[in-house]
Structure formats: structure tokens, C-alpha cells
Write a protein that holds these residues in place. Structure first.
Motif, PDB file in Angstrom:
ATOM      1  N   GLY A   1      19.262  12.976   1.341  1.00  0.00           N
ATOM      2  CA  GLY A   1      18.816  11.765   1.022  1.00  0.00           C
ATOM      3  C   GLY A   1      17.217  11.717   0.962  1.00  0.00           C
ATOM      4  O   GLY A   1      16.609  12.670   1.312  1.00  0.00           O
ATOM      5  N   TYR A   2      16.753  10.511   0.229  1.00  0.00           N
ATOM      6  CA  TYR A   2      15.496  10.437   0.047  1.00  0.00           C
ATOM      7  C   TYR A   2      14.731   9.482   0.915  1.00  0.00           C
ATOM      8  O   TYR A   2      15.502   9.137   1.913  1.00  0.00           O
ATOM      9  CB  TYR A   2      14.930  10.194  -1.386  1.00  0.00           C
ATOM     10  N   PHE A   3      13.541   9.530   1.216  1.00  0.00           N
ATOM     11  CA  PHE A   3      12.970   8.353   2.222  1.00  0.00           C
ATOM     12  C   PHE A   3      11.511   7.872   1.484  1.00  0.00           C
ATOM     13  O   PHE A   3      10.842   8.663   0.937  1.00  0.00           O
ATOM     14  CB  PHE A   3      12.497   9.365   3.292  1.00  0.00           C
ATOM     15  N   GLY A   4      11.282   6.532   1.718  1.00  0.00           N
ATOM     16  CA  GLY A   4      10.275   5.953   1.246  1.00  0.00           C
ATOM     17  C   GLY A   4       9.136   6.329   2.108  1.00  0.00           C
ATOM     18  O   GLY A   4       9.040   6.711   3.178  1.00  0.00           O
ATOM     19  N   SER A   5       7.757   6.049   1.502  1.00  0.00           N
ATOM     20  CA  SER A   5       6.693   6.317   2.053  1.00  0.00           C
ATOM     21  C   SER A   5       5.855   5.048   2.589  1.00  0.00           C
ATOM     22  O   SER A   5       5.703   3.946   1.615  1.00  0.00           O
ATOM     23  CB  SER A   5       5.621   7.112   1.408  1.00  0.00           C
ATOM     24  N   PRO A   6       4.966   4.922   3.707  1.00  0.00           N
ATOM     25  CA  PRO A   6       4.459   3.834   3.949  1.00  0.00           C
ATOM     26  C   PRO A   6       3.040   3.374   2.815  1.00  0.00           C
ATOM     27  O   PRO A   6       2.522   4.482   2.469  1.00  0.00           O
ATOM     28  CB  PRO A   6       3.652   3.914   5.455  1.00  0.00           C
ATOM     29  N   LEU A   7       2.813   2.075   2.820  1.00  0.00           N
ATOM     30  CA  LEU A   7       1.737   1.646   1.909  1.00  0.00           C
ATOM     31  C   LEU A   7       0.751   1.049   2.643  1.00  0.00           C
ATOM     32  O   LEU A   7       1.121   0.199   3.659  1.00  0.00           O
ATOM     33  CB  LEU A   7       2.224   0.939   0.725  1.00  0.00           C
ATOM     34  N   ASP A   8      -0.537   1.279   2.163  1.00  0.00           N
ATOM     35  CA  ASP A   8      -1.617   0.705   3.211  1.00  0.00           C
ATOM     36  C   ASP A   8      -1.496  -0.804   3.188  1.00  0.00           C
ATOM     37  O   ASP A   8      -1.350  -1.457   2.304  1.00  0.00           O
ATOM     38  CB  ASP A   8      -3.137   1.232   2.190  1.00  0.00           C
ATOM     39  N   GLU A   9      -1.678  -1.231   4.529  1.00  0.00           N
ATOM     40  CA  GLU A   9      -1.721  -2.731   4.851  1.00  0.00           C
ATOM     41  C   GLU A   9      -0.439  -3.391   4.383  1.00  0.00           C
ATOM     42  O   GLU A   9      -0.435  -4.576   4.328  1.00  0.00           O
ATOM     43  CB  GLU A   9      -2.891  -3.596   3.804  1.00  0.00           C
ATOM     44  N   ILE A  10       0.718  -2.837   4.193  1.00  0.00           N
ATOM     45  CA  ILE A  10       1.888  -3.418   3.854  1.00  0.00           C
ATOM     46  C   ILE A  10       2.631  -2.913   4.962  1.00  0.00           C
ATOM     47  O   ILE A  10       3.025  -1.778   5.449  1.00  0.00           O
ATOM     48  CB  ILE A  10       2.372  -2.863   2.531  1.00  0.00           C
ATOM     49  N   PRO A  11       3.603  -3.969   5.620  1.00  0.00           N
ATOM     50  CA  PRO A  11       4.498  -3.527   6.460  1.00  0.00           C
ATOM     51  C   PRO A  11       5.644  -2.488   6.165  1.00  0.00           C
ATOM     52  O   PRO A  11       5.761  -2.293   5.049  1.00  0.00           O
ATOM     53  CB  PRO A  11       5.419  -5.053   6.630  1.00  0.00           C
TER      54      PRO A  11
END
Ligand SMILES: Cc1cc2nc3c(=O)[nH]c(=O)nc-3n(C[C@H](O)[C@H](O)[C@H](O)COP(=O)(O)OP(=O)(O)OC[C@H]3O[C@@H](n4cnc5c(N)ncnc54)[C@H](O)[C@@H]3O)c2cc1C
Length: 452
Positions: free
Chosen positions: A318-328
Motif C-alpha cells: 500500500g501507499y501512504f499520504g504525506s502531511p502538508l504544512d499547516e493542514i490537519p
């Protein structure tokens, strides 16, 4: 009439479909859309995920291109949210933002030995063979015997590209460095492992059948894996997809094998336990336990442990998303927390003006087409949420190119993408093995050609 100035971050199918659907939506306001993309070229995983020997799926790019060419959407490539442009910038210049940043990383797999040298994530390998500009140009293809963990389509893509003879890929858009790497590969055996049985795989029939069509590669399946329990029999009877998969696998059971120079082995009811080291920190074997159905849709270990020597391992779990600055961000699922695309904060409250769609919204599952219905849901809120939109201090369209230029961002635009596209098509036509396209891989070269 009000005007919606919308920023979309991520030019994969989810972002492009969102833009298209908004332009076509019934609404009481004008729209002006800017699409930001960290790569110099658009299309996300359609360009950098879908396998090069799937030209029909890659062809979806033509439909996405029509959307971009419709004249309503501006494209800003080579612009990374969080680095080149921030949330404050977006609030200053737009009424709202949709994040459609997808997922590019591999999900982790917690088994002993997974960090040994020679153990790789499928996503990294996919990025390499699809010519992603941000991965190294070379890939260590030194193994004769390789394991692939996973029973989904990405596992199939990875094992097919590993097992296929490089010359059979020459008709595709694989970059030259990828062809040369694969051509030198000494691989003879690719072993694919799935914890469950043939009736529980997540492969789609078309992609599975394709394995059996590879030149000079034998498909090896094992009779012991086909002792089906009641749940599996019921699935085969009631689910068309499972029925076809079962049929394809059973055809392979009766095929004569032994003549091909390469083999692709499918091991079902096989739960990887550990990756064994050669003593010098390199992958040397995979240890797995035979499983059986637990009667409740899962599996239990049988206690029978087996081992197969390998020199490389790929996890396609599976793939996995990455966090984005200042976004929950939901660390557990790798997505932006949201209600039908409206982004939620830590207290489950809607964050005004911020939306999500595609894989970063609902996780890395589903086909390209699913991102369209996804975008529809997100947009239905965006269009109705007018009271929640931001009030930008500088909504003028000219402000964005000026802002990026003032920061020295070498952004690419739609004309630039057309230049690069034509360049790649011309490279393909003039190649010693003429084909539709030869991809330009290095980022600086992509930018140079686009901005020429
Ligand atoms: C290996 C593989 C093979 C596949 N094969 C098929 C197939 O054959 N058929 C099929 O229908 N589906 C296939 N899929 C699924 C399909 O690719 C996805 O459903 C689809 O791409 C998801 O779209 P998305 O727009 O959400 O994400 P993506 O396609 O990942 O697009 C996200 C975009 O956001 C950009 N981005 C990320 N972070 C930032 C940032 N900080 N700033 C600016 N931009 C950013 C990324 O560069 C990317 O271009 C495959 C997927 C994989 C992984």
C-alpha cells in the motif's frame, strides 16, 4: 456575481477532475482556477505510477490534457506547497483551496529484517521505472531470486516489470536508463506472497491475466493453494471478478512449464514472518508461515514455516499520504481528516476554505475513475459553502506569477508542458526503437525544456 478564485494543490487526476467538474458545474458565480504541482509536469500517478506497459491507461492523460487545455485553468508546475507557496499566500490570493496531493510513499511493514540492504518499497521502484525526477537514475537490479509481498495490482506491476524481458518493454515509454537497468538484470525467479487465498486477492482480472501473456516467463502456481474453504467457494460463485480470477489461476495450473528462462511464482496462504540476513546485512531469504482460513474471513497460522532464498525484496503493501504544512493530518491513515472533502481540525470542526479530494482525502485505494466521483462530492460542498470562503486581500490573477517570480521559483506553465510533451513525443518518434514517447527524467532538464 461573485467570483471564486480557487487554488488546487496537486495536478493528478483528482485535482484535474475537480477543476473540470467545477468549471462545468451549475453555479451562481464565476470561477478562476490555479493548479499548483510540485513536479514540472502534470498528471500525478497517471504519469508516474501507472506502469509504462499499460498504454491504454496512460491514455487517460489525453482526457486530462483536454481539461487543462480548456482555457479556464492556469497550471503552475515545479511549485511545491509548503516550500514555494504557503497557506498564508493562498489565503491572501484565493477564496478557497482544494488539496489533491495523493500518496507517493510506501506504507510500512513491520517484520524483522525489513530494513536489510536489498529490501525496497514498491513505490520507490515504481517511481524509478516510471522516470520520476526525484529518485536516483540507477536501481540495484542484481538479484536472481526476488520476493514481492502483496496481493494487489501494484504487486502485479512490480513483479511483471521485474520478470519481463527488457526488450519486451522497448515499445513502451520507459526511459533509457530504465531499459538499460532492466536489460542487465540477472533475475530468473520472482516470488509473490499473499497471506490469504486465491479467492481473496485484490488483483483485478485484466492485470492478472496479463502476467500469463509474458514472453519467456512461466507462471507457477501450487495445487496445495487451491483447497478452497466454503467462503472462498461462495466468493467464486457470487462475485464475477473472483470468478474470473479463479478461472485464470486454474488455467495456469494445467499449463506446461519448464521451458522459460524466467518464472513468476504465486504463493497464496503465505504470511511473511521475517527477512533473513546473509550475515553482512543483506537480504538472503524470506521466512513465511503457511496460513489457513479462520472461518471468519481472516487467516490463522498453521505453524508450518518455510523459507525461500532471495537476494531482493519488494513490499507492495500500500501507499501512504504525506502531511502538508499547516493542514490537519491523520497520522494513522495517512490522509487529511475530512467530512466528504471538507477538511476537519483536531476537534472535528470544519476548517473554512480548505478542502481535500483524491487519495489524500480517502486513502490510497481505487482506480483513476474513482477520483472523479470523489471530486464531485468535495465540490458539492465547496459550491454551497460560499459563506465560509476566505476573503482574499489580493485576488488579482497577475499577483501569482509575480509572487513566484519574486521568490525565484522556476515555475512551468501549460505552454511549457506542451513544449515538454512535444519534445518527449519527438524523442519517441526518432528513437532507434520508435515509440509513442521517451520521457525526460532529470528535473532540471524538464524545467529547461518547459521554460525554453
Ligand atoms: C503503481 C500504481 C499503478 C496504478 N495503476 C493504475 C491503473 O492501471 N489504472 C487505474 O485506474 N489506476 C491506477 N492506479 C491508481 C491511480 O494512480 C490513482 O487512483 C490516482 O492517481 C489518484 O489520484 P490523485 O490525484 O489523488 O493522486 P496522484 O495521482 O498521486 O496526484 C497527486 C499530485 O499531487 C502532487 N503533490 C503532492 N504533494 C504536493 C505538494 N506539496 N505541492 C504540490 N503538489 C504536490 C504530486 O506530485 C502529484 O502530481 C495506480 C496507482 C499506483 C500507485
Amino acid at each position: 456575481m461573485t467570483k471564486l478564485r480557487l487554488a488546487i494543490v496537486g495536478a493528478g487526476p483528482a485535482g484535474i477532475y475537480a477543476a473540470d467538474l467545477l468549471v462545468k458545474a451549475e453555479r451562481h458565480f464565476d470561477v478562476s482556477i490555479d493548479l499548483f504541482e510540485q513536479l514540472p509536469a502534470p498528471y500525478g500517478l497517471v504519469r508516474y505510477g501507472v506502469a509504462p506497459d499499460h498504454p491504454r491507461i496512460k491514455g487517460i492523460i489525453n482526457a486530462l490534457r483536454e481539461v487543462l487545455d480548456s482555457g479556464v485553468i492556469r497550471f503552475f508546475g515545479n511549485v511545491r506547497y509548503g516550500v514555494d507557496i504557503t497557506l498564508d499566500d493562498l489565503k491572501k490570493h484565493y477564496n478557497a483551496v482544494i488539496f489533491s496531493t495523493g500518496a507517493i510513499r510506501d506504507a510500512s511493514l513491520e517484520i524483522p529484517g525489513i530494513d536489510l540492504e536489498g529490501s525496497y518499497g514498491a513505490a520507490d521502484f515504481v517511481s524509478w521505472f516510471d522516470g520520476h525526477p526525484d529518485v536516483p537514475r540507477t536501481w540495484p537490479l542484481e538479484a536472481q531470486s526476488v520476493a514481492v509481498i502483496g496481493n494487489g495490482n501494484v504487486a502485479l506491476d512490480v513483479s511483471r516489470i521485474l520478470a519481463k524481458h527488457a526488450d519486451d518493454l522497448l515499445v513502451t515509454e520507459i526511459p533509457t536508463n530504465v531499459y538499460e537497468g532492466l536489460k542487465a538484470s540477472p533475475v530468473t525467479d520472482v516470488h509473490v506472497f499473499g497471506r490469504r487465498g486465491p479467492a481473496q486477492v485484490k488483483f483485478t482480472p485484466l492485470e492478472l491475466r496479463e502476467l500469463g501473456e509474458m514472453n519467456d516467463v512461466d507462471m507457477i502456481v501450487h495445487d496445495e493453494d487451491f483447497e478452497l474453504d466454503e467462503a472462498s467457494k461462495a466468493a467464486i460463485e457470487t462475485n464475477k471478478q473472483v470468478f474470473v480470477i479463479n478461472k485464470v489461476l486454474n488455467q495456469w495450473r494445467t499449463r506446461e512449464v519448464g521451458q522459460a528462462s524466467r518464472r513468476l511464482h504465486l504463493h497464496f496462504w503465505a504470511k511473511p514472518l521475517s527477512i533473513e540476513s546473509d550475515g553482512a546485512g543483506r537480504v538472503a531469504a524470506i521466512r513465511y508461515e503457511r496460513t489457513r482460513p479462520d472461518g471468519a474471513g481472516g487467516v490463522v497460522g498453521t505453524g508450518e514455516i518455510r523459507e525461500i532464498p532471495i537476494q531482493a525484496l519488494y513490499r507492495a503493501v500500500g501507499y501512504f499520504g504525506s502531511p502538508l504544512d499547516e493542514i490537519p493530518f491523520d497520522e494513522q491513515h495517512g490522509v487529511i481528516p475530512n467530512h466528504e472533502g471538507q477538511v476537519l481540525d483536531a476537534h472535528n470542526e470544519i476548517v473554512p476554505g480548505v478542502y481535500a479530494t483524491g487519495w489524500i482525502k480517502r486513502g490510497p485505494v481505487g482506480l483513476i475513475g474513482h477520483t472523479k466521483s470523489d471530486a464531485m462530492e468535495t465540490l458539492s460542498h465547496l459550491v454551497r459553502d460560499q459563506a465560509n470562503w476566505w476573503s482574499p486581500a489580493e485576488p488579482a490573477e497577475e499577483a501569482i506569477p509575480a509572487l513566484l517570480a519574486s521568490r525565484g521559483v522556476e515555475y512551468t506553465d501549460l505552454d511549457g508542458w506542451h513544449r515538454l510533451d512535444e519534445h518527449e513525443l519527438a524523442l519517441g518518434a526518432s528513437d532507434a526503437h520508435p515509440r509513442l514517447r521517451v520521457k525526460v527524467v532529470p528535473r532540471d532538464e524538464m524545467v529547461r525544456i518547459s521554460r525554453a
